[in-house]
Write an enzyme that holds these catalytic residues in place. Structure first.
Site, PDB file in Angstrom:
ATOM      1  N   ARG A  25      -3.098   1.378  56.780  1.00  0.00           N
ATOM      2  CA  ARG A  25      -4.164   2.200  56.199  1.00  0.00           C
ATOM      3  C   ARG A  25      -5.195   2.656  57.240  1.00  0.00           C
ATOM      4  O   ARG A  25      -6.350   2.884  56.908  1.00  0.00           O
ATOM      5  CB  ARG A  25      -4.874   1.462  55.055  1.00  0.00           C
ATOM      6  CG  ARG A  25      -4.021   1.316  53.807  1.00  0.00           C
ATOM      7  CD  ARG A  25      -3.882   2.645  53.095  1.00  0.00           C
ATOM      8  NE  ARG A  25      -3.001   2.542  51.944  1.00  0.00           N
ATOM      9  CZ  ARG A  25      -3.433   2.384  50.702  1.00  0.00           C
ATOM     10  NH1 ARG A  25      -4.708   2.327  50.445  1.00  0.00           N
ATOM     11  NH2 ARG A  25      -2.582   2.330  49.715  1.00  0.00           N
ATOM     12  N   ARG A  29     -10.259   5.606  54.613  1.00  0.00           N
ATOM     13  CA  ARG A  29     -11.654   5.736  54.196  1.00  0.00           C
ATOM     14  C   ARG A  29     -12.711   5.103  55.085  1.00  0.00           C
ATOM     15  O   ARG A  29     -13.883   5.426  54.952  1.00  0.00           O
ATOM     16  CB  ARG A  29     -11.809   5.179  52.768  1.00  0.00           C
ATOM     17  CG  ARG A  29     -11.170   6.088  51.747  1.00  0.00           C
ATOM     18  CD  ARG A  29     -11.242   5.491  50.375  1.00  0.00           C
ATOM     19  NE  ARG A  29     -10.394   4.323  50.301  1.00  0.00           N
ATOM     20  CZ  ARG A  29     -10.244   3.588  49.192  1.00  0.00           C
ATOM     21  NH1 ARG A  29     -10.912   3.885  48.113  1.00  0.00           N
ATOM     22  NH2 ARG A  29      -9.448   2.540  49.202  1.00  0.00           N
ATOM     23  N   ARG A  38     -12.370  14.089  52.684  1.00  0.00           N
ATOM     24  CA  ARG A  38     -12.245  13.569  51.318  1.00  0.00           C
ATOM     25  C   ARG A  38     -13.286  14.223  50.398  1.00  0.00           C
ATOM     26  O   ARG A  38     -13.023  14.436  49.219  1.00  0.00           O
ATOM     27  CB  ARG A  38     -12.459  12.064  51.382  1.00  0.00           C
ATOM     28  CG  ARG A  38     -12.131  11.323  50.125  1.00  0.00           C
ATOM     29  CD  ARG A  38     -12.159   9.831  50.428  1.00  0.00           C
ATOM     30  NE  ARG A  38     -11.820   9.059  49.255  1.00  0.00           N
ATOM     31  CZ  ARG A  38     -12.707   8.487  48.474  1.00  0.00           C
ATOM     32  NH1 ARG A  38     -13.997   8.577  48.732  1.00  0.00           N
ATOM     33  NH2 ARG A  38     -12.312   7.809  47.417  1.00  0.00           N
ATOM     34  N   ASP A  74       1.530   9.198  50.968  1.00  0.00           N
ATOM     35  CA  ASP A  74       1.461   8.073  50.037  1.00  0.00           C
ATOM     36  C   ASP A  74       2.857   7.731  49.545  1.00  0.00           C
ATOM     37  O   ASP A  74       3.727   8.607  49.490  1.00  0.00           O
ATOM     38  CB  ASP A  74       0.560   8.403  48.838  1.00  0.00           C
ATOM     39  CG  ASP A  74       0.114   7.121  48.144  1.00  0.00           C
ATOM     40  OD1 ASP A  74      -0.890   6.548  48.575  1.00  0.00           O
ATOM     41  OD2 ASP A  74       0.798   6.689  47.192  1.00  0.00           O
ATOM     42  N   TYR A 151       5.311   0.996  39.904  1.00  0.00           N
ATOM     43  CA  TYR A 151       4.404   2.083  39.473  1.00  0.00           C
ATOM     44  C   TYR A 151       5.061   2.970  38.414  1.00  0.00           C
ATOM     45  O   TYR A 151       4.389   3.469  37.516  1.00  0.00           O
ATOM     46  CB  TYR A 151       3.961   2.915  40.679  1.00  0.00           C
ATOM     47  CG  TYR A 151       2.982   2.174  41.561  1.00  0.00           C
ATOM     48  CD1 TYR A 151       1.642   2.051  41.204  1.00  0.00           C
ATOM     49  CD2 TYR A 151       3.393   1.559  42.732  1.00  0.00           C
ATOM     50  CE1 TYR A 151       0.743   1.356  41.998  1.00  0.00           C
ATOM     51  CE2 TYR A 151       2.516   0.851  43.532  1.00  0.00           C
ATOM     52  CZ  TYR A 151       1.182   0.754  43.158  1.00  0.00           C
ATOM     53  OH  TYR A 151       0.302   0.055  43.930  1.00  0.00           O
TER      54      TYR A 151
END
Ligand code: 1CP
Length: 343
Positions: A25, A29, A38, A74, A151
């Site tokens: 990652r 962020r 973003r 992703d 998922y």
């Protein structure tokens, strides 16, 4: 020719002065450059626009100088390309309004058309390689079939993925049909990523640790091995079955080049199980990046001494958290770069 190919050398098991370092990652962020994009573009715009995705891919290389880039994308582009709607809800995570429940749902999932739907990923790889200009290798990735099934059945993130596990245990045949379909697409998808220029691929099995050893063999490992067998001649593979400590011994005999581990596994246990047959990637607790930089440095040097500098890729045991100060992330990377064996 790559200017820095430490990662590839470590994946080949070569002896190095210091191990390579990158962070799961790392394109995300905690970087203010990422936050700026973003604020302007929603998640799937960032993922699907090759110019944006490639900019985000190289941001951590520009600001932290890791030994590898990982493509910004992703794992959930796979269910999306197969025909399921995937929404990314701000500060909450993924949501799939229609989940897989029965055979008709599985039959409706697309494979050949799905590869075409994923062309934005291959374009993002091409542009990322250009922007990287051979500085470091580029890692491509996909979710492991079991994690993608989680998922597709559950429809969102979950602590235990009870519904997904219940599906596996009560509709065993359907679960295998679904896993096999995801595996087939994943192999085509990763082959295309490699053709487009990725140097390494990582398979994220983020939820495999929810399974018992026997269930892992049945619902996860079978498919991880199919993927490794199909791809190992094309590019080095890193398998990351998070939490599945019991899988280390068997996977160390697979065609993968490395296994990723989390912080619940000690260096001694990992090396004993794998007997130096395979490179280990990991395994610093991402929460420890909240500590002061001098403590991070001490821990990282200890981690390298514990594993030994060879057949090691220094990484976190899971993704970097969004509020980690940049100076702490830098301390992690720099600690690896300044490591000198003291024997
Ligand atoms: O900016 C944002 O708010 C979105 C946060 C975010 C980011 C930065 C998501 C949503 N995905 C990503 C990028 C991403 N996802 C990468 C980029 C490359 C990198 O820097 O590593 C990668 C490799 C992933 C893979 C991924 N997505 C995994 C496997 C790894 C892991 O963390 O276990 C999983 C489980 C996902 C699903 C997903 N996507 C996003 C979130 C918040 C989640 C997790 C949802 C959950 O808790 O179940």
């Amino acid at each position: 020719m790559l200017k820095n190919d430490l990662l590839l050398q470590a994946l080949r098991g070569e002896s190095l002065e210091r191990p390579p370092v990158w962070m799961m990652r790392q394109a995300g962020r905690y970087l203010k450059e990422y936050q700026a994009l973003r604020a302007k573009y929603d998640f799937f715009t960032r993922v699907k626009n090759p110019d944006l995705a490639s900019d985000i891919t190289i941001q951590p290389i520009d600001s932290l100088d890791m030994d590898a880039a990982i493509l910004f994308s992703d794992i959930l582009v796979i269910p999306q390309a197969m025909g399921l709607e995937v929404q990314m809800i701000e500060n909450k995570g993924p949501f799939l309004p229609k989940t897989i429940q029965n055979k008709a749902d599985i039959d409706a999932l697309k494979i050949n058309e799905a590869v075409k739907n994923l062309h934005f990923v291959f374009d993002a790889i091409t542009v990322s390689k250009e922007k990287l200009n051979n500085r470091v290798p580029l890692i491509g990735f996909a979710g492991a079939p079991f994690t993608i099934l989680c998922y597709m059945i559950e429809g969102k993130g979950s602590k235990n993925f009870d519904k997904a596990k219940a599906f596996c245990f009560t509709k065993r045949e359907l679960a295998h049909e679904l896993l096999q379909k995801i595996t087939k697409l994943t192999i085509l998808y990763l082959k295309e990523q490699i053709k487009s220029g990725v140097d390494v691929v990582q398979i994220f099995d983020s939820w495999s640790g929810l399974l018992s050893p026997a269930d892992f063999n049945e619902f996860s490992e079978t498919y991880l091995l199919q993927i490794s067998n199909e791809l190992s001649d094309l590019a080095p593979i890193i398998l990351f079955p998070k939490g599945s400590w019991y899988a280390l011994e068997k996977l160390s005999h697979s065609k993968a080049s490395a296994i990723g581990i989390d912080w619940t596994i000690s260096a001694k246990f990992a090396r004993e199980c794998t007997q130096n047959r395979i490179t280990i990637q990991g395994n610093y607790d991402p929460c420890k990046l909240y500590q002061a930089p001098d403590l991070i440095k001490k821990d990282v040097h200890q981690l390298i001494s514990d594993f030994g500098k060879d057949k090691l890729i220094v990484n976190l045991g899971h993704g970097i958290l969004p509020d980690i100060p940049l100076k702490n992330a830098k301390a992690f990377v720099n600690a690896v770069k300044t490591y000198k064996e003291t024997r």
